[in-house]
Design an enzyme around this catalytic site. Sequence first.
Site, short mmCIF file in Angstrom:
data_model
loop_
_atom_site.label_atom_id
_atom_site.label_comp_id
_atom_site.label_asym_id
_atom_site.label_seq_id
_atom_site.Cartn_x
_atom_site.Cartn_y
_atom_site.Cartn_z
N HIS A 6 70.67 22.45 68.70
CA HIS A 6 69.34 22.72 68.18
C HIS A 6 69.01 21.70 67.09
CE1 HIS A 6 69.10 26.67 70.08
NE2 HIS A 6 70.31 26.94 69.61
N HIS A 42 74.76 17.01 62.63
CA HIS A 42 75.47 16.39 63.75
C HIS A 42 76.93 16.84 63.84
CE1 HIS A 42 71.87 13.93 63.83
NE2 HIS A 42 72.18 13.69 65.08
N GLU A 81 65.92 27.89 64.90
CA GLU A 81 66.63 27.13 65.93
C GLU A 81 65.64 26.38 66.81
OE1 GLU A 81 70.61 29.75 66.79
OE2 GLU A 81 68.88 30.07 68.08
N CYS A 93 73.32 31.13 75.66
CA CYS A 93 73.96 30.71 74.41
C CYS A 93 75.48 30.69 74.50
CB CYS A 93 73.50 31.59 73.25
SG CYS A 93 71.77 31.36 72.84
#
Length: 121
Positions: free
Chosen positions: A31, A69, A107, A25
């Site tokens: 995700h 986005h 996620e 991460c």
Amino acid sequence: MFRITKEFHFSASHQLTHLPCDHQCHRLHGHNYIVVVELAGKELNSDGFVRDYHELKPLKDYIDGTFDHRHLNDVLDCHSTAENMAKHFYDWCHARWPEVTAVKVSETPKTWAEYRPGFGP
């Protein structure tokens, strides 16, 4: 007690740079998030609802306009973990709909975090 939920979807990137460099991460990644909002009430309103699902459209608009986005590190003032996002969405929703009892942020299909005030270990 009556309980309803509504699900919202968005895609976004994030990077948890505070984690060690070898943690997956730590790298920039994304995700397809799912946000589930739960509302509850002891009584139904005169229309027979805890709250009309249509009234939750402002959350969809907020998610679409602010998170979808986008790079979450640019949007949130905290580490962009699912836990922090669940709390963020809970606070946003609770300010508008006091019957919100929990928010869950996924996620992946196998990982999620939930914020539910008053819920102890």
